[in-house]
Each structure stands twice: as structure tokens, then as C-alpha cells.
Design a protein around this motif. Structure first.
Motif, PDB file in Angstrom:
ATOM      1  N   GLY A  47      48.158  29.029  47.265  1.00 35.60           N
ATOM      2  CA  GLY A  47      47.636  28.583  48.553  1.00 35.60           C
ATOM      3  C   GLY A  47      46.123  28.675  48.632  1.00 35.60           C
ATOM      4  N   THR A  48      45.423  28.064  47.741  1.00 39.27           N
ATOM      5  CA  THR A  48      43.968  28.122  47.700  1.00 39.27           C
ATOM      6  C   THR A  48      43.350  27.149  48.684  1.00 39.27           C
ATOM      7  OG1 THR A  48      43.862  26.429  46.000  1.00 39.27           O
ATOM      8  CG2 THR A  48      44.045  28.716  45.248  1.00 39.27           C
ATOM      9  N   GLU A  49      42.014  27.127  48.719  1.00 36.70           N
ATOM     10  CA  GLU A  49      41.307  26.191  49.598  1.00 36.70           C
ATOM     11  C   GLU A  49      41.657  24.752  49.269  1.00 36.70           C
ATOM     12  OE1 GLU A  49      37.110  26.784  50.063  1.00 36.70           O
ATOM     13  OE2 GLU A  49      37.368  28.950  50.108  1.00 36.70           O
ATOM     14  N   GLU A  50      41.940  24.471  47.990  1.00 36.14           N
ATOM     15  CA  GLU A  50      42.326  23.121  47.587  1.00 36.14           C
ATOM     16  C   GLU A  50      43.568  22.672  48.351  1.00 36.14           C
ATOM     17  OE1 GLU A  50      44.346  21.152  43.695  1.00 36.14           O
ATOM     18  OE2 GLU A  50      42.662  22.498  43.326  1.00 36.14           O
ATOM     19  N   ALA A  51      44.505  23.600  48.572  1.00 38.07           N
ATOM     20  CA  ALA A  51      45.734  23.261  49.288  1.00 38.07           C
ATOM     21  C   ALA A  51      45.436  22.868  50.724  1.00 38.07           C
ATOM     22  CB  ALA A  51      46.702  24.435  49.262  1.00 38.07           C
ATOM     23  N   MET A  52      44.431  23.491  51.337  1.00 37.93           N
ATOM     24  CA  MET A  52      44.122  23.175  52.727  1.00 37.93           C
ATOM     25  C   MET A  52      43.737  21.720  52.889  1.00 37.93           C
ATOM     26  SD  MET A  52      42.639  26.436  54.693  1.00 37.93           S
ATOM     27  CE  MET A  52      42.521  25.357  56.088  1.00 37.93           C
ATOM     28  N   ALA A  53      43.222  21.094  51.843  1.00 38.89           N
ATOM     29  CA  ALA A  53      42.880  19.685  51.912  1.00 38.89           C
ATOM     30  C   ALA A  53      44.120  18.815  51.761  1.00 38.89           C
ATOM     31  CB  ALA A  53      41.861  19.339  50.832  1.00 38.89           C
ATOM     32  N   SER A  54      45.220  19.392  51.291  1.00 41.65           N
ATOM     33  CA  SER A  54      46.463  18.664  51.074  1.00 41.65           C
ATOM     34  C   SER A  54      47.446  18.921  52.198  1.00 41.65           C
ATOM     35  CB  SER A  54      47.105  19.107  49.756  1.00 41.65           C
ATOM     36  OG  SER A  54      46.259  18.814  48.670  1.00 41.65           O
ATOM     37  N   ASP A  55      48.245  17.910  52.501  1.00 37.77           N
ATOM     38  CA  ASP A  55      49.282  18.092  53.510  1.00 37.77           C
ATOM     39  C   ASP A  55      50.470  18.837  52.898  1.00 37.77           C
ATOM     40  OD1 ASP A  55      51.146  16.153  52.276  1.00 37.77           O
ATOM     41  OD2 ASP A  55      49.708  14.656  52.976  1.00 37.77           O
ATOM     42  N   ILE A  56      51.486  19.084  53.706  1.00 37.82           N
ATOM     43  CA  ILE A  56      52.645  19.855  53.269  1.00 37.82           C
ATOM     44  C   ILE A  56      53.336  19.212  52.072  1.00 37.82           C
ATOM     45  CG2 ILE A  56      54.997  20.517  53.961  1.00 37.82           C
ATOM     46  CD1 ILE A  56      53.721  21.247  56.724  1.00 37.82           C
ATOM     47  N   VAL A  57      53.529  17.911  52.087  1.00 36.68           N
ATOM     48  CA  VAL A  57      54.225  17.238  50.989  1.00 36.68           C
ATOM     49  C   VAL A  57      53.415  17.331  49.708  1.00 36.68           C
ATOM     50  CG1 VAL A  57      55.156  15.045  50.148  1.00 36.68           C
ATOM     51  CG2 VAL A  57      55.481  15.692  52.546  1.00 36.68           C
ATOM     52  N   ASP A  58      52.129  17.009  49.763  1.00 37.67           N
ATOM     53  CA  ASP A  58      51.294  17.058  48.570  1.00 37.67           C
ATOM     54  C   ASP A  58      51.185  18.478  48.016  1.00 37.67           C
ATOM     55  OD1 ASP A  58      50.913  14.326  48.734  1.00 37.67           O
ATOM     56  OD2 ASP A  58      48.952  14.484  49.702  1.00 37.67           O
ATOM     57  N   THR A  59      51.113  19.462  48.898  1.00 37.29           N
ATOM     58  CA  THR A  59      51.064  20.855  48.469  1.00 37.29           C
ATOM     59  C   THR A  59      52.358  21.241  47.764  1.00 37.29           C
ATOM     60  OG1 THR A  59      49.559  21.412  50.275  1.00 37.29           O
ATOM     61  CG2 THR A  59      50.745  23.241  49.252  1.00 37.29           C
ATOM     62  N   ALA A  60      53.495  20.818  48.309  1.00 39.60           N
ATOM     63  CA  ALA A  60      54.790  21.112  47.686  1.00 39.60           C
ATOM     64  C   ALA A  60      54.895  20.463  46.309  1.00 39.60           C
ATOM     65  CB  ALA A  60      55.933  20.646  48.590  1.00 39.60           C
ATOM     66  N   VAL A  61      54.418  19.232  46.200  1.00 45.54           N
ATOM     67  CA  VAL A  61      54.443  18.540  44.907  1.00 45.54           C
ATOM     68  C   VAL A  61      53.581  19.298  43.901  1.00 45.54           C
ATOM     69  CG1 VAL A  61      53.723  16.442  43.689  1.00 45.54           C
ATOM     70  CG2 VAL A  61      54.982  16.262  45.847  1.00 45.54           C
ATOM     71  N   SER A  62      52.376  19.696  44.303  1.00 47.24           N
ATOM     72  CA  SER A  62      51.444  20.387  43.410  1.00 47.24           C
ATOM     73  C   SER A  62      51.951  21.755  42.970  1.00 47.24           C
ATOM     74  CB  SER A  62      50.091  20.584  44.099  1.00 47.24           C
ATOM     75  OG  SER A  62      49.499  19.344  44.372  1.00 47.24           O
ATOM     76  N   ALA A  63      52.722  22.415  43.827  1.00 44.15           N
ATOM     77  CA  ALA A  63      53.183  23.767  43.530  1.00 44.15           C
ATOM     78  C   ALA A  63      54.107  23.817  42.318  1.00 44.15           C
ATOM     79  CB  ALA A  63      53.880  24.363  44.747  1.00 44.15           C
ATOM     80  N   GLY A  64      54.894  22.766  42.105  1.00 42.11           N
ATOM     81  CA  GLY A  64      55.775  22.725  40.950  1.00 42.11           C
ATOM     82  C   GLY A  64      57.081  23.485  41.091  1.00 42.11           C
ATOM     83  N   GLN A  65      57.265  24.236  42.170  1.00 45.17           N
ATOM     84  CA  GLN A  65      58.506  24.980  42.367  1.00 45.17           C
ATOM     85  C   GLN A  65      59.389  24.391  43.468  1.00 45.17           C
ATOM     86  OE1 GLN A  65      57.836  29.034  43.658  1.00 45.17           O
ATOM     87  NE2 GLN A  65      56.191  28.453  45.046  1.00 45.17           N
ATOM     88  N   PHE A  66      58.977  23.223  43.999  1.00 50.40           N
ATOM     89  CA  PHE A  66      59.708  22.583  45.091  1.00 50.40           C
ATOM     90  C   PHE A  66      60.143  21.161  44.735  1.00 50.40           C
ATOM     91  CE2 PHE A  66      56.447  25.350  47.183  1.00 50.40           C
ATOM     92  CZ  PHE A  66      57.318  26.354  47.587  1.00 50.40           C
ATOM     93  N   ASN A  67      60.412  20.892  43.474  1.00 45.34           N
ATOM     94  CA  ASN A  67      60.781  19.536  43.046  1.00 45.34           C
ATOM     95  C   ASN A  67      62.029  19.028  43.757  1.00 45.34           C
ATOM     96  OD1 ASN A  67      58.597  19.400  41.215  1.00 45.34           O
ATOM     97  ND2 ASN A  67      59.779  20.573  39.723  1.00 45.34           N
ATOM     98  N   THR A  68      63.029  19.879  43.895  1.00 42.97           N
ATOM     99  CA  THR A  68      64.272  19.468  44.555  1.00 42.97           C
ATOM    100  C   THR A  68      64.037  19.226  46.036  1.00 42.97           C
ATOM    101  OG1 THR A  68      65.488  20.816  42.949  1.00 42.97           O
ATOM    102  CG2 THR A  68      66.706  20.033  44.878  1.00 42.97           C
TER     103      THR A  68
END
Length: 189
Positions: A47-68
């Protein structure tokens, strides 16, 4: 039942903040313990500052643990909603949480004819507003976008949301926050 951006906005007024009666020192202690657990989770999204620029969906995609979860959000037609203005609080089940569902449950939910049921399950994981860990630990329940009440219980340093344990908190997004849970929440239907 469709949950467009307008419909979701209507639900944003339904958040119930019922106090659990815990003292502020207990809440601060629990929040501190939850935050410490976050930092020791090794390799999980931080949950870094980079995530704050991303919405919930993009953050979930980037995290790699929410593919399903992302696949289910796409199948339910909720991507645009969760990319919307918000704010939203998402109790996000990991891929492991989805894998722990009884065999065939996820496949059945992803069928086009079960889209409304899938929407109900997914929106049961979303609470209108930006509810950080510090506030979550003071609640006994929260009304979800699905319309059901999600029970919340604090036991020592552990926070239970429905049948799930919160394992990581406060992943900041541009339109809300994600709390990671270890089980899929299933509403009464």
C-alpha cells in the motif's frame, strides 16, 4: 439487480457505525497489532504512495494476490463501479481464500446466468465510505453495498469480519481502501 455507479452512490449513505464498546486504548492496541502483522506478512502488497494514485481495481490487479477477485469483479460487471469515485472500503479475499471455497462454488458463481448472485457476493465485501482499520475495530457491524450487515468482532489482536479474519489493513487507493481477508464472505440469500 444492477449496481451502476448511481446505484452504488445511493448505498453509500447506508454505512452503520455501531460502536462495539471497546475502549480507545484497546482500539489503538488492536490497530497497532494489526499494523505490525501487516509489516510481517512478507511479500504482500504494502500500500505505497503509488497505490494512492491507483483505484481499487488497479491496486488489486497490481497486488498479484487478488487475481480471482479481479476475475469475479469483471464477470459481475462491477469494474466501472469499483473504478468510480467512491470512496469504498473493500474486504478483499485473496486467491487462497477463493481456492478454499467448496469445489465448484466459484465456477458456478462465474456462470453468466448467476451474475446477480455473483454481484451480491462481491458487493457484500464492499462498505460505502473510507473505513480505515482504526475505525473498523470500533464497529460491531457495517452495512454493505449488498444491503446486508457484516458482523465485526475484535478478539485480542485479531479482527473478524463475518467468517473472515483481516490479515492486512489500510491498502490505500485513490477511491478508498482495501483490507485483506482470508475467507470469502457469503451473504445470506
Amino acid at each position: 439487480m444492477r449496481f451502476g455507479t448511481f446505484g452504488l452512490s445511493i448505498f453509500s449513505f447506508l454505512l452503520i457505525a455501531a460502536c462495539a464498546g471497546s475502549s480507545s486504548s484497546e482500539s489503538a492496541s488492536t490497530t497497532m497489532e494489526m499494523s505490525n502483522a501487516d509489516s510481517s506478512s512478507g511479500g504482500e502488497y504494502s500500500g505505497t504512495e503509488e497505490a494512492m494514485a491507483s483505484d481499487i481495481v488497479d491496486t488489486a490487479v497490481s497486488a498479484g494476490q487478488f487475481n480471482t477477485l479481479v476475475q469475479a469483479v469483471q464477470a459481475a460487471g462491477l469494474v466501472d463501479t469499483l473504478k468510480g469515485e467512491g470512496p469504498f472500503t473493500v474486504f478483499a479475499p485473496t486467491d487462497e481464500a477463493f481456492a478454499a471455497l467448496p469445489e465448484g462454488t466459484l465456477d458456478n458463481l462465474l456462470l453468466p446466468e448467476n451474475r446477480e448472485q455473483l454481484q451480491a457476493v462481491l458487493t457484500y465485501h464492499v462498505v460505502p465510505g473510507d473505513v480505515r482499520a482504526e475505525a473498523v475495530v470500533s464497529l460491531s457491524s457495517a452495512t454493505t453495498v449488498q444491503g446486508g450487515d457484516l458482523p465485526i468482532m475484535v478478539d485480542g489482536g485479531s479482527v473478524q469480519v463475518g467468517n473472515a479474519t483481516v490479515v492486512q489493513t489500510d491498502i490505500e487507493c485513490s477511491n478508498g481502501v482495501i483490507h485483506v481477508v482470508d475467507s470469502v464472505l457469503l451473504p445470506s440469500m
